[in-house]
Write a protein that holds these residues in place. Structure first.
Motif, PDB file in Angstrom:
ATOM      1  N   ARG A 531       4.779  19.328 -41.894  1.00  0.00           N
ATOM      2  CA  ARG A 531       4.450  20.577 -42.579  1.00  0.00           C
ATOM      3  C   ARG A 531       5.668  21.045 -43.373  1.00  0.00           C
ATOM      4  N   GLY A 532       5.518  21.174 -44.684  1.00  0.00           N
ATOM      5  CA  GLY A 532       6.609  21.640 -45.524  1.00  0.00           C
ATOM      6  C   GLY A 532       7.809  20.704 -45.452  1.00  0.00           C
ATOM      7  N   LYS A 533       8.968  21.263 -45.096  1.00  0.00           N
ATOM      8  CA  LYS A 533      10.199  20.484 -45.029  1.00  0.00           C
ATOM      9  C   LYS A 533      10.396  19.784 -43.690  1.00  0.00           C
ATOM     10  N   PHE A 534       9.481  19.990 -42.744  1.00  0.00           N
ATOM     11  CA  PHE A 534       9.667  19.457 -41.404  1.00  0.00           C
ATOM     12  C   PHE A 534       8.650  18.353 -41.107  1.00  0.00           C
ATOM     13  N   ASN A 535       9.167  17.243 -40.592  1.00  0.00           N
ATOM     14  CA  ASN A 535       8.296  16.206 -40.045  1.00  0.00           C
ATOM     15  C   ASN A 535       7.852  16.558 -38.635  1.00  0.00           C
ATOM     16  N   ARG A 536       8.725  17.266 -37.924  1.00  0.00           N
ATOM     17  CA  ARG A 536       8.421  17.599 -36.542  1.00  0.00           C
ATOM     18  C   ARG A 536       9.283  18.760 -36.098  1.00  0.00           C
ATOM     19  N   TYR A 537       8.738  19.630 -35.273  1.00  0.00           N
ATOM     20  CA  TYR A 537       9.561  20.564 -34.509  1.00  0.00           C
ATOM     21  C   TYR A 537       8.847  20.893 -33.205  1.00  0.00           C
ATOM     22  N   ARG A 538       9.627  21.377 -32.246  1.00  0.00           N
ATOM     23  CA  ARG A 538       9.095  21.626 -30.910  1.00  0.00           C
ATOM     24  C   ARG A 538       9.858  22.786 -30.278  1.00  0.00           C
ATOM     25  N   PHE A 539       9.112  23.686 -29.606  1.00  0.00           N
ATOM     26  CA  PHE A 539       9.690  24.779 -28.827  1.00  0.00           C
ATOM     27  C   PHE A 539       9.162  24.652 -27.394  1.00  0.00           C
ATOM     28  N   ASP A 540      10.060  24.800 -26.437  1.00  0.00           N
ATOM     29  CA  ASP A 540       9.679  24.584 -25.041  1.00  0.00           C
ATOM     30  C   ASP A 540      10.324  25.651 -24.166  1.00  0.00           C
ATOM     31  N   LEU A 541       9.539  26.266 -23.288  1.00  0.00           N
ATOM     32  CA  LEU A 541      10.033  27.281 -22.357  1.00  0.00           C
ATOM     33  C   LEU A 541       9.666  26.861 -20.939  1.00  0.00           C
ATOM     34  N   THR A 542      10.662  26.862 -20.031  1.00  0.00           N
ATOM     35  CA  THR A 542      10.454  26.445 -18.645  1.00  0.00           C
ATOM     36  C   THR A 542      11.058  27.463 -17.697  1.00  0.00           C
ATOM     37  N   VAL A 543      10.309  27.840 -16.665  1.00  0.00           N
ATOM     38  CA  VAL A 543      10.778  28.739 -15.622  1.00  0.00           C
ATOM     39  C   VAL A 543      10.741  27.983 -14.291  1.00  0.00           C
TER      40      VAL A 543
END
Length: 821
Positions: A531-543
């Motif tokens: 999407r746009g300028k990114f081939n991939r990105y990821r956000f991850d939250l762990t508790v």
């Protein structure tokens, strides 16, 4: 066990949906009578008569977009009773500009285009063997299983490449002794083909793969036409000979060694690997560091026998191969007048055998057995007496067994089904000769289950350990359960880990901690299509919530955020943050039942990695962490690793890593009733240089240098006594002349210079020069330059070795045996 059954039951109820978004392609392999000459030039008559398969699809960076006609790919496939043959036509409008960095076997992700044959001879969506070749002619092979991608898997196959004004070409011969398949009249195989174009940062596949849904191995096309195979005997021999000369502190020792590795196809599906008179004289150095923690320092496996085709034995994560031939399990018992003269650091192996394979019904069976030789320490006793006013010193020596004759055994059953699921049973056993030594047995049940639509996955394991020592058996238990959503941009997961106080798998496994009852929950968002300028990105939250099982006490809560970004220009970067609550550490004191309280802390780290397609590129990573409350500790580190590709033959990679832990405190000593802690500054610096010169895909010169320096500085002379509530009280009476001096200065230098030549398929000669020097003392106030100067005052250990391994296929030499008979 209840958790284990719950995981299986939950997957049974999940919906069954088809994973495929497009129709599966079919390739008809044709039987041939005259095999092609494997030279990379596709001018053999056989190739002209075979059907062509093309129409590739976009896979990376995403499924969107179309493939240019002038970069199309065409495939042809044939077979006979000896091998599978594949021709690949890889068209390109500008062949001279195709990236073609030279590299050696399995180093297929250099800056060169590559082509991959992904062959699944069980058509089960899980087990797959991949055969790589780069545009520079480097070959590689990889074994894909349910949760593992193993480049340590090495078989003997041939592939050559060529190039003309239309593109480049690859020609394969994959013999049946490199494959395993059911013994049936009509084979049910599947295949996919991958083409990687470095300049365009694209990967194309023959059969369509929907990114983000299931595993890529589930999208293979069907292979028809393979039937009535009568393969030759699958027996290959790898005799080797090695000579080495060692110089150390004025002493010179020369050794000669030889041995034999055998691969024998018991059936078309099962293979026996045996190693007679093992010798590991040319394995890589371990990356030794200064270890201040409560757990042992461990290293990765460098021995080929224990890295090749070992995926089945890693089920359940209760097998750690470095235990085989590792350190002796016992220390000699000494009198006050005795001292140890020699004590081997490792146990020699008499032999090793492994049998593995998979039935037509998807049942994998693995058996591994090694025998460790009896190992002795030499002890000298010095007795001083007075005879007629004269002092008489008498020295006697004795040998004491520190490791008896030992049998190491691993047995595995792994049933796979549904193209994405499995249940497994694994048992490890260590039996030592003699009643005074300990024996151990560990059994594990493992499951990894997904619904047919690959929406959800549940996995876990239940481990039972039994250790028998001094006539008593101690039993322990561990369980793990994880459930996660695995489809779509938004995903979530939760899990539970448990171990009682008696769990111990360390005779043939690796487990640092027991006595825990932990919970975790997390969620993530991932960009699957560009999407746009990114081939991939990821956000991850762990508790995470951590606690002891006995007594049931909270030990720490934590929350962590991770991010990763990759742009269309091949720039990768990310930032992580984590907040740890106050911790009750029951391991740092080294005394059962005692704990140290560490204050809450906040930390962050980040990295950036530039485009490796360019001649100059680098990786940069940094981190910081600060503690709250009455603890002033502050950590920071930075790692910088630049690389420069001078040509397609020469690559230089540098790396420097600095780490500092200021006002850190930890264990320094203990008695039966007291635990002492000390305030310290801990610093480390690691520098590496790696120079690779590849003459071609078969010959290479490599230089590898590593220098690691670390100090633990207690010059503040601040020491504490650990209180029963986990707090600490400063004391003034810690005497380093009586109790352990915790100051440490450690420096180690390793240098390898090697020349390797693959002079024939499966055959290799390697000439290796290495030297090593290390020093450990209590001079913790020295700076790096001073410590390095002292290091080179120590004696240097030089080793020069030559090893030659030759590949013999029984079918090529069986006539010799018949004539002899």
């Amino acid at each position: 066990m209840r958790i284990f059954l719950l995981g299986i039951f939950s997957l049974v109820l999940l919906p069954s949906l088809s994973v495929y978004g497009q129709q599966t392609k079919t390739l008809n392999a044709e039987r041939i009578s005259t095999p092609p000459k494997i030279d990379g030039v596709l001018d053999d008559a056989v190739w002209k008569s075979l059907a062509t398969y093309d129409d590739f699809n976009m896979f990376e960076p995403g499924n969107v977009g179309t493939i240019d006609e002038d970069q199309r790919t065409e495939i042809k496939m044939a077979y006979d009773d000896n091998a599978v043959y594949i021709a690949a036509y890889l068209f390109d409008p500008d062949p001279e500009s195709i990236p073609s960095q030279f590299s050696q076997r399995d180093q297929v992700f250099a800056q060169a285009d590559h082509f991959v044959v992904a062959l699944n001879t069980y058509n089960d969506g899980i087990n797959e063997t991949r055969f790589y070749v780069t545009s520079a002619g480097t070959i590689g092979d990889q074994r894909i299983t349910q949760n593992n991608r193993d480049f340590g898997f090495n078989v003997v196959f041939e592939c050559k490449v060529s190039r003309d004004d239309k593109g480049w070409y690859a020609e394969y011969r994959i013999p049946y002794n490199a494959l395993r398949f059911p013994e049936v009249t009509v084979q049910d195989w599947s295949v996919n083909f991958y083409r990687r174009l470095v300049k365009k940062n694209e990967t194309h596949t023959w059969n369509f793969i929907e990114r983000g849904v299931g595993r890529d191995t589930q999208y293979n096309g069907t292979v028809t036409g393979v039937r009535d195979i009568d393969p030759p005997v699958r027996l290959t021999l790898f005799p080797f000979a090695q000579t080495s000369t060692n110089f150390f502190d004025g002493n010179n020792e020369t050794n000669f060694a030889g041995g034999l590795d055998i691969k024998y196809g018991l059936t078309d599906s099962f293979t026996l690997d045996a190693q007679l008179i093992p010798d590991f004289g040319q394995v890589a150095f371990d990356n030794v560091e200064l270890n201040l923690g409560p757990f042992e320092q461990t290293f990765g496996e460098n021995r080929a026998f224990f890295t090749e085709g070992i995926d089945l034995f890693n089920k359940g994560r209760i097998f750690f191969s470095r235990r085989i031939g590792g350190a002796p399990s016992n220390s000699p018992e000494l009198l006050s007048t005795e001292e140890v003269i020699t004590s081997p650091s490792t146990v020699k192996l008499a032999n090793s055998v492994k049998i593995s394979g998979r039935t037509k019904g998807g049942l994998g069976i693995g058996f591994l057995n090694s025998i460790g030789q009896e190992t002795f320490a030499t002890i000298e006793n010095t007795i001083t007496t007075e005879v007629n006013g004269t002092t008489v010193i008498e020295k006697t020596r004795r040998d004491e067994v520190i490791e008896p004759l030992t049998n190491y055994n691993v047995f595995v059953l792994d049933q796979q089904f549904n193209q994405n699921s499995s249940v497994s049973l694994i048992n490890t056993n260590v039996t030592r000769s003699g009643s005074k030594f300990r024996n151990a047995n560990v059994t594990g049940g493992v499951f990894d289950l997904a619904d047919k639509g690959n929406n959800f996955r549940a996995s876990g394991r239940a481990i039972f350990s039994n250790v028998r020592e001094a006539g008593e058996t101690t039993s322990g238990f561990l369980s793990e359960f994880d459930f996660r959503k695995i489809k779509g941009n938004w995903r979530y997961r939760f899990g539970h880990d448990f171990a009682d106080t008696k769990l111990n798998i360390n005779d043939l496994g690796l487990n640092f901690r027991n006595n825990f009852n932990n919970f975790a929950v997390g969620g993530s968002y991932e960009l699957i299509q560009p999407r746009g300028k990114f081939n991939r990105y990821r956000f991850d939250l762990t508790v995470r919530h951590r606690r002891l099982y006995e007594p049931s006490i909270k030990t720490r809560n934590s929350i962590r955020f991770d991010s990763f970004f990759s742009t269309t220009e091949r720039l990768a970067f990310g930032i992580d943050m984590s907040l740890n609550g106050k911790e009750q550490d029951y391991f740092e004191p080294r005394v059962d039942g005692r704990f140290v309280t560490f204050e809450s802390n906040l930390g962050s780290s980040g990295f950036i990695s530039t485009d490796f397609r360019k001649k100059f590129a680098f990786d940069l990573r940094g981190s910081i962490r600060s503690w709250f409350g009455n603890q002033d500790q502050f950590n920071h580190s930075i790692n910088f690793s630049p690389r420069y590709r001078f040509s397609d033959k020469l690559l230089v990679i540098l790396s420097s890593n600095y780490s500092s832990r200021k006002d850190n405190f930890g264990w320094v000593d203990n008695t039966d009733t007291e635990v002492f802690l000390g305030l310290r500054d801990v610093k480390s610096l690691e520098n590496r240089i790696n120079v690779n010169y590849n003459f071609d895909p078969y010959k290479a010169l490599n230089l590898s240098l590593r220098n690691f320096w670390a100090v633990s500085d207690h010059s503040s002379n601040i020491y504490y006594l650990l209180n029963n509530d986990g707090s600490r009280s400063q004391i003034d009476n810690y005497d380093t002349t009586v109790q352990r001096d915790p100051n440490a200065n450690f420096n180690i230098w390793n240098l390898d210079v090697s020349y390797r030549w693959r002079f024939a398929p499966g055959s290799e000669a390697s000439l290796l020069y290495r030297h090593q020097i290390s020093n450990f003392d209590e001079q913790s106030t020295l700076d790096y330059g001073q410590s390095l100067g002292n290091l080179f005052d120590e004696p240097l250990n030089h080793t020069l070795s030559l090893r030659v391994t030759y590949f013999i296929d029984y079918n090529n030499v069986k006539g010799i045996f018949k004539k002899t008979a």
